[in-house]
Write an enzyme that holds these catalytic residues in place. Sequence first.
Site, PDB file in Angstrom:
ATOM      1  N   ASP A 198    -112.040 -53.183  -6.298  1.00  0.00           N
ATOM      2  CA  ASP A 198    -112.771 -53.614  -5.045  1.00  0.00           C
ATOM      3  C   ASP A 198    -113.455 -54.802  -5.348  1.00  0.00           C
ATOM      4  OD1 ASP A 198    -114.905 -52.943  -6.362  1.00  0.00           O
ATOM      5  OD2 ASP A 198    -115.378 -51.297  -4.956  1.00  0.00           O
ATOM      6  N   TYR A 222    -108.764 -44.048  -6.825  1.00  0.00           N
ATOM      7  CA  TYR A 222    -109.774 -44.884  -6.454  1.00  0.00           C
ATOM      8  C   TYR A 222    -110.516 -44.352  -5.225  1.00  0.00           C
ATOM      9  CZ  TYR A 222    -113.343 -48.741  -6.529  1.00  0.00           C
ATOM     10  OH  TYR A 222    -114.592 -49.363  -6.463  1.00  0.00           O
ATOM     11  N   GLU A 273    -116.705 -55.667  -5.454  1.00  0.00           N
ATOM     12  CA  GLU A 273    -117.788 -55.508  -6.503  1.00  0.00           C
ATOM     13  C   GLU A 273    -117.271 -55.491  -7.907  1.00  0.00           C
ATOM     14  OE1 GLU A 273    -122.094 -55.015  -6.372  1.00  0.00           O
ATOM     15  OE2 GLU A 273    -120.556 -55.525  -4.791  1.00  0.00           O
ATOM     16  N   ASP A 295    -113.471 -52.088 -11.538  1.00  0.00           N
ATOM     17  CA  ASP A 295    -112.928 -51.380 -10.375  1.00  0.00           C
ATOM     18  C   ASP A 295    -112.097 -52.444  -9.509  1.00  0.00           C
ATOM     19  OD1 ASP A 295    -113.931 -48.943 -11.208  1.00  0.00           O
ATOM     20  OD2 ASP A 295    -115.531 -49.044  -9.640  1.00  0.00           O
ATOM     21  N   ARG A 311    -113.029 -45.929  -3.307  1.00  0.00           N
ATOM     22  CA  ARG A 311    -113.581 -46.703  -2.268  1.00  0.00           C
ATOM     23  C   ARG A 311    -112.328 -47.526  -1.507  1.00  0.00           C
ATOM     24  NH1 ARG A 311    -117.206 -47.056  -6.828  1.00  0.00           N
ATOM     25  NH2 ARG A 311    -119.345 -46.198  -6.058  1.00  0.00           N
ATOM     26  N   HIS A 333    -105.626 -50.114  -2.448  1.00  0.00           N
ATOM     27  CA  HIS A 333    -104.183 -50.278  -2.104  1.00  0.00           C
ATOM     28  C   HIS A 333    -103.830 -48.780  -1.623  1.00  0.00           C
ATOM     29  CE1 HIS A 333    -104.119 -53.918  -4.095  1.00  0.00           C
ATOM     30  NE2 HIS A 333    -104.248 -53.461  -5.325  1.00  0.00           N
ATOM     31  N   GLU A 393    -116.775 -50.537 -16.338  1.00  0.00           N
ATOM     32  CA  GLU A 393    -118.170 -50.301 -16.004  1.00  0.00           C
ATOM     33  C   GLU A 393    -118.731 -48.926 -16.725  1.00  0.00           C
ATOM     34  OE1 GLU A 393    -115.418 -50.620 -13.879  1.00  0.00           O
ATOM     35  OE2 GLU A 393    -116.336 -51.127 -11.970  1.00  0.00           O
TER      36      GLU A 393
END
Length: 881
Positions: free
Chosen positions: A121, A401, A123, A119, A403, A448, A38
């Site tokens: 997740d 990460y 999203e 990413d 989130r 995770h 991204e």
Amino acid sequence: MAKKKTTKKKTGGAASKGRRSQSIKVADAKGKHLVIVESPTKAKTINKYLGSDYLVMASVGHVRDLPSRNPKGVKNPVPGVNLEQQFEPTYEILPDKKKTVSELKKAAKYADDVWFATDLDREGEAIAWHLAHALDIDLEGAKRVVFNAITKTEIERAFHHPRPIDENRVNAQQARRIVDRIVGYQVSPLLWKKVAGGLSAGRVQSVAVRLVVEREREIDAFIPDESWRLGALMATDPSEAPKLGELWQAFLDGATENGRTVKEQNAWLSEHAVLRAELVGIDDADVKNADEQQILDVAKRLGYELEKLDVVEDPKGKGPAKQLKTAIGVVSASPPDYAIESIATKRTTSKPGAPFITSSLQQAAANRYSFALQRTMRVAQQLYEGIDLGGARGQTGLITYMRTDSTHLAPEAIAAARDHIGSAYGDDYLPEKPNYYSSSNKSAQEAHEAIRPTDVTVRPSDIRGKLNEDQFKLYDLIWKRFVSCQMTPAKWDATTVSIRADLNPGSAKLRASGRKLVFDGFYRVTGVPQSDDVILPELSEGQKVAPLDIKPTQHFTAPPPRYTEASLQKKLEEEGIGRPSTYAAIIQTIQDRKYVEPLMPRDRRLCATDLGMVVTDMLIEAFPEILNVAYTREMESQLDHIEDERNDWHQMVAAFYEPFAVQLEKAHEELTHAKAVTEPAPHKCEQCGADTVYRFGKNGRFLSCSRYPDCKYAAPIDREGNPQSPEMTDILCPEDGKPMIRRTGRFGPFLAASTYPEVKFILKLDPKKGHVVLPKTPPMLTGITCPKCEERELYLRESKRGPWLSCSGFPKCRGRAAWSSLDEEKQAELEKKWAEHQKENPVPEIRTASGRVLKEGDDYIPEIAGSEEPAGSVVARDDAA
């Protein structure tokens, strides 16, 4: 015209340069593995770990979404969602991403294969899915890689174990997006019709606003309970009590207007070997909820002589809190005998906190550094994607990460933390077994692992010079929390001292307490928290003590506290509303929409606005189920089932939409317009003496005569609903020299001349921070045609960075031109005209009543001076229509 061509040529040259640069990347893709992420920063960091066989490019977020409007001739109530055909979505390339998609397509055509490293997740999964569709890549052959940290080990592991794009996760995200689109596009027009134009609604955001509204009403309805307590300061040497009493009073009298802090008081008590005690019993009876007379009677028996009881009326107080009472007295010359009855010391421990998840990191950063939630996530994103540390390390991802709602730590991370603790602090700080933590959120799905440093040996102090202030603060917070979570508990000796007073007849018991840190444990890393504990002097049972000060005090129960961004986020998490990736956006959105705002400038507490209350009440009336917290929580659970159990997302959306459509139609027909709703007010009209009512207008609630339109009296109100006198400030109007009045208009707060309409001078106030925005020289027309619209002239303005040019048709046209793009002759000509323009339009000097001249960068917040003028400034009557 010649000038216009020159501008176009320069703009075109810049664009061509960008295209040439990108086309080189496309050529480089031939025979290589194309990796799409991204963020350009993330691409740069990953590129360091992949060999020359890989080309890393960035999509810069989403490239496809539902269209914001329907094509010409199409009348679909929800653009991009076919309500008749199982809610099938139609996606389009985002207008500002067409070039990006075009270049990615070219690179994908030349590359051997394409890897999606977005990413981990939902999203990120959805971005990968949209990219695959936009680039015409077969989903079955798409290679998806996920990693929790941007490190060499994690990247190599991920690229050795690619997987397909998880369409169940995509469907969960898609279902959320479609439901939110339906609510936004169908409820917003209802608000336009029944409240005011330009409003918007959101499924989760509206529930968050409801929480704030309900808390505001809890506070409004709260009636405090009164109780009294009795505290005493005890000299451990009775002969010193009178002298210490004088010193203590002198110490208090020498304070600033805000008084002595608890920390300062405790330091004085420790230095003078004085105990702070509180009455806990009298004649074997509990005094927990004693009233005024009981405590004053007990105080007298304990040697307190009441001189007077000051009573101050508080007009804003409720119930017993309308009278604030202060007992003023002295210790008598012959108080009863006091002695230490018992001393009990107990060893207690303080355990380290769990490693950070998204919510706890946001809360810690808000509490420690006053970071807004979005600020925390923005900085965390930078640390995750990578910082250039220079030297051999280069671009390095510093944290995992960010989130996540899981407190799990990888075994290798725990081992690294334990190795560091053992070598840096010694075995006393290392528990026999690792510390494990369970997540408070049972539906933890998003990632995770907890948020932690990617390499514990990279200490914050070692890289401080490579980080900006925010990055250092957040990395320091994360690093210390991670290391400390694997350390031993801190140990305290908590001591409770029981003091007996012989009253003859009867007795009283007072209690003093304190604690001492005997082993710092994990505080070695985090630092010992500030404490209000008193360091107790050496004491022995039976030791005589004497009071140097006795203080009966009035207390009231407190209403529930207003939410802050951090506590509202915590509430959303507790209720199962939203996910780690959405908290910050939800809370920012409800503030941007003016449904919720800070209680005061620079105050972190949030309160519901009149608009937020009106909209919430209307939505609850129209959609009682959708605005229900439990329903919203259940919908989050249903989204999890789509991801985990492969439930059909079409059925989930249909189950939501069928009752929603019925309620929507009913609401359009039956809801009363907000401006037609009145509420009785406890005030009389100042013009005709009739009763008044509260009405809702474009600037919120206001007071209106019940005889409107026969009587047109109207007045603004304060938070308690009382008529508000004009708020006179300490800023003087430069035209008439009189104090200016603080007002609120449709563009936010501003200062107006108190002699309006004779004097029409106004000053803007910063809508977020409330400080004065100093006037500037008005823009000057330059005679240069705007290169974007090619119709209007450019304005010349002045800023801290120097002169700049923008279209005079703003906001319809947002065209701009660089000052440096003008030749020297033109610059000199405009500089001469600007100097003349400044003489013709002098900027007034803004002063305060004290004579202070405000300068750029002062960020001065006007002080409100009490005004004796009567309330009743008129509110526009179209508000009451």
